[in-house]
Scaffold this active site. Structure first.
Site, PDB file in Angstrom:
ATOM      1  CG  ASP A 166      83.918  48.554  70.015  1.00 37.21           C
ATOM      2  OD1 ASP A 166      83.360  47.768  71.440  1.00 37.21           O
ATOM      3  OD2 ASP A 166      85.223  48.279  70.371  1.00 37.21           O
ATOM      4  CD  GLU A 415      77.807  54.838  70.490  1.00 38.54           C
ATOM      5  OE1 GLU A 415      77.215  54.576  71.645  1.00 38.54           O
ATOM      6  OE2 GLU A 415      79.092  54.420  70.288  1.00 38.54           O
ATOM      7  CE1 TYR A 471      77.896  52.749  75.927  1.00 37.18           C
ATOM      8  CE2 TYR A 471      78.332  50.603  77.593  1.00 37.18           C
ATOM      9  CZ  TYR A 471      77.424  51.526  76.163  1.00 37.18           C
ATOM     10  OH  TYR A 471      77.057  50.219  75.232  1.00 37.18           O
ATOM     11  CD  GLU A 509      75.741  50.987  71.962  1.00 34.74           C
ATOM     12  OE1 GLU A 509      75.755  51.540  71.074  1.00 34.74           O
ATOM     13  OE2 GLU A 509      76.849  51.293  72.699  1.00 34.74           O
TER      14      GLU A 509
HETATM   15  N1  CKX Z   1      79.137  52.260  71.852  1.00 36.53           N
HETATM   16  C1  CKX Z   1      81.217  54.592  73.991  1.00 36.53           C
HETATM   17  C2  CKX Z   1      79.291  51.380  70.145  1.00 36.53           C
HETATM   18  C3  CKX Z   1      79.160  49.788  70.272  1.00 36.53           C
HETATM   19  C4  CKX Z   1      80.481  49.879  71.388  1.00 36.53           C
HETATM   20  C5  CKX Z   1      81.024  49.953  72.723  1.00 36.53           C
HETATM   21  C6  CKX Z   1      81.181  50.040  74.059  1.00 36.53           C
HETATM   22  C7  CKX Z   1      80.620  51.803  72.726  1.00 36.53           C
HETATM   23  C8  CKX Z   1      80.588  52.547  73.546  1.00 36.53           C
HETATM   24  C9  CKX Z   1      81.045  54.021  73.650  1.00 36.53           C
HETATM   25  O1  CKX Z   1      79.771  49.717  69.195  1.00 36.53           O
HETATM   26  O2  CKX Z   1      80.709  48.485  71.940  1.00 36.53           O
HETATM   27  O3  CKX Z   1      82.512  51.002  73.755  1.00 36.53           O
HETATM   28  O4  CKX Z   1      81.640  49.062  74.119  1.00 36.53           O
END
Ligand code: CKX
Length: 602
Positions: A166, A415, A471, A509
């Protein structure tokens, strides 16, 4: 020479000149450049700043989204005063792969867009003349490369990057290129690790040189320039009485100076700043100098307007001022090793770094708007080739960053899909092969994505401490359901608490996309009020579990991503906007962090 990663310096024995500025640039849509001898001269090139990603300068989408081969070139004058020395070009980062030509000759290839490499051009240099440096690069994404993704071919024949991650696939010479020269016999590398006993520190050092001849002497000087310890030989102990320790947000640095001499002649000299400190994981505590620390910080990106993923000193200075304003003490180099200047900032400012390799996207269908198939990533037939590159980049990251006092731990993946048994052999080998890479044996870990929970991950046995990306309130149980999200999070943490695992957990995160300036009462998702409510929920939870030893919300600032129906000109989960101005949540979180010490929960 090509394995050397020491940060370049200029001194009596060494030469270093950054080649920042405008370079020649050209897209190679048909990959015909080599066949057409572009390595000798790029035809009708355009100007391109270095360091910078090329993408956001353009006004046409074909150029911004370009995926394939492209070239940089520059005439470099090399003075005859460097004759007799080892002459090299040090690339800070060429994203994602590069072949370097000098005066038409291919010298070296490199893959890995976020770590430096050296090109030895001693044998092809023309002194007191311009030397034509040409770099053929490629930014395609593959499942057997880091960061992972696919490269699609559109019906119109154009290639397109399909990242499994992302953040935007910014490409180019994203960090400075240096012309360097060192003596034939020179310091290739050094290590410095500290132990503390009562009020005495012992700094154990080792020095590697390119040739055996010549004797090595080492001095350690304090911030006043006073020599506090000396040593002779390629390895030894420097004993420091009443050392000024490097502490979290209270950094003290010493200067280690290494000299190579023969017949009383100085052959080479290399100095670097080191910190005297220790790092230990004890039960669920993270100890720095035997003092527990609580991480307050961020996941970040090297991301800014115009230059994309390039290192920009101005942005870095602003980011550190913002993090200090917040009362933060740490960050993760999500999701790739950052420019070396970032670690030097952190060394001086007393910030702790979780240093991460670009092993991201090792999960199919990480999010619906990202490409990929519905299978376990580690079942793919690409993992053998991928593993080699993965281990290479971990090796280079630790090689480059091992002497920074700011580096707390190594994050070997972000991840990855560990929700299937097929991941286990890959992790077993990875954690075995990386065990001895760091002379200081810092903790190693990786981030667990939100689908890989206490119950579902097959890889909980590997990390020295845990990094959880969670999240609730955004990717599940969002909006008015957030209370169920909180309950679910507590349910998982109760399982960690009840288990026989006694290791620190850091939330690496959590967050909510927030449109700057959108205010709603009562809150709705995307509003600044909702971002605060979501952080309040997480903070309530953090304060109820003693083994939670850190909080790093996603993200310090908004950043660019691929286009997608869940991305409004990028990811908006920043506490700050992309131009580094605060959202309301920044003031809320600052109040919390200024209210809790760096050794919170102790
Ligand atoms: N995790 C549920 C990796 C980051 C993304 C973040 C997002 C994701 C969350 C995965 O690089 O930015 O989607 O905000």
């Amino acid at each position: 020479m090509e394995q050397e990663l020491l940060y370049p310096v200029t001194n009596k024995c060494r030469f270093d000149r950054a080649l920042d500025g405008l370079w020649e640039f050209k897209f190679d849509r048909a990959s015909q450049g080599v066949a057409r001898h572009w390595q000798e001269k790029l035809p009708e090139p355009i100007d391109m700043p270095v360091p910078a990603s090329f993408n956001d300068f353009f006004t046409d989408k074909d150029s911004r989204e370009f995926t394939g081969d492209f070239w940089y070139a520059k005439q470099v004058f090399i003075p005859s005063s460097l004759r007799g020395q080892r002459i090299g070009l040090r690339f800070g980062a060429a994203t994602h792969r590069a072949t370097v030509y000098v005066n038409g000759q291919e010298i070296r290839q490199h893959e890995g867009g976020f770590l430096p490499f050296l090109v030895d051009l001693t044998s092809v240099v023309k002194f007191d003349e311009l030397n034509y440096v040409a770099v053929k690069m490629n930014n395609e994404l593959h499942r057997d490369a880091l960061p992972a993704g696919d490269t699609a071919v559109l019906k119109n024949g154009k290639k397109m990057a399909k990242p499994f991650f992302d953040f935007y696939n910014y490409s180019g010479l994203n960090r400075s290129v240096h012309l360097i020269a060192t003596p034939q016999n020179h310091v290739v590398d050094y290590t410095a690790t500290s132990t503390l006993k009562d009020d005495v520190a012992t700094v154990h050092y080792t020095v590697t040189t390119s040739q055996a001849a010549a004797s090595v002497s080492v001095t350690l000087s304090d911030e006043q320039g006073q020599v506090v310890a000396t040593g002779n030989g390629r390895a030894g102990d420097l004993v420091v009485q009443q050392p000024l320790l490097w502490n979290v947000r209270d950094a003290h640095l010493y200067t280690l100076t290494i000299k190579l001499t023969a017949n009383d002649q100085l052959i080479d000299e290399y100095s670097d700043q080191i910190g005297i400190r220790t790092i230990i994981i004890a039960g669920h505590q993270i100890l720095v100098n035997n003092q527990p620390v609580y991480l307050k910080g961020f996941g970040r990106h090297e991301d800014s307007i115009y230059a994309g993923r390039a290192f920009d000193l101005n942005v870095e200075k602003r980011d550190f001022e913002l993090m200090k304003w917040m009362g933060a003490n740490s960050f993760r180099t999500s999701h790739y090793p950052y420019d070396e200047e970032v670690y030097r900032f952190a060394d001086r400012e007393g910030f702790l770094i979780i240093d991460e390799v670009p092993a991201v996207g090792f999960k199919m269908a990480a999010a619906s708007f990202l490409g990929g198939l519905d299978q376990s990533f580690f079942d793919g037939d690409w993992t053998t080739e991928l593993y080699k590159k993965h281990l290479d980049q971990i090796t280079d990251m630790i090689h480059r960053d091992k002497n920074h006092p700011s580096v707390l731990a190594w994050s070997l993946l972000n991840e990855p899909d560990t929700s299937s048994q097929s991941a286990v052999p890959y992790f077993e080998k990875l954690f075995a092969d990386t065990k001895a890479l760091d002379p200081e044996r810092r903790p190693r870990t990786f981030t667990l994505n939100e689908d890989d929970t206490f119950d579902t991950s097959y890889c909980k046995q590997f990390p020295d401490f845990y990094l959880l990306n969670r999240y609730p309130g955004w990717y599940h149980k969002w909006g008015y359901e957030i209370s169920d999200g909180e309950a679910g999070l507590r349910e998982e943490l109760d399982k960690w608490a009840a288990s026989d695992i006694d290791k620190p957990v850091v939330f690496s995160e959590y967050g909510a996309d927030t449109e700057p300036g959108l205010h709603k009462l009562p809150s709705v998702m995307w509003s600044e009020e909702y971002q605060i409510e979501l952080l309040q929920m997480f903070n309530r939870v953090f304060d109820d579990y003693d083994f939670i030893r850190g909080e790093q919300p996603w993200n310090l600032a908004d950043f660019q991503t691929v286009e997608g129906n869940m991305r409004v000109n990028g990811n908006k989960k920043g506490l700050f906007t992309r131009d580094r101005q605060p959202k309301s949540a920044a003031f809320y979180l600052r109040k919390r962090w200024l209210g809790i010490d760096h050794n919170f929960k102790n």
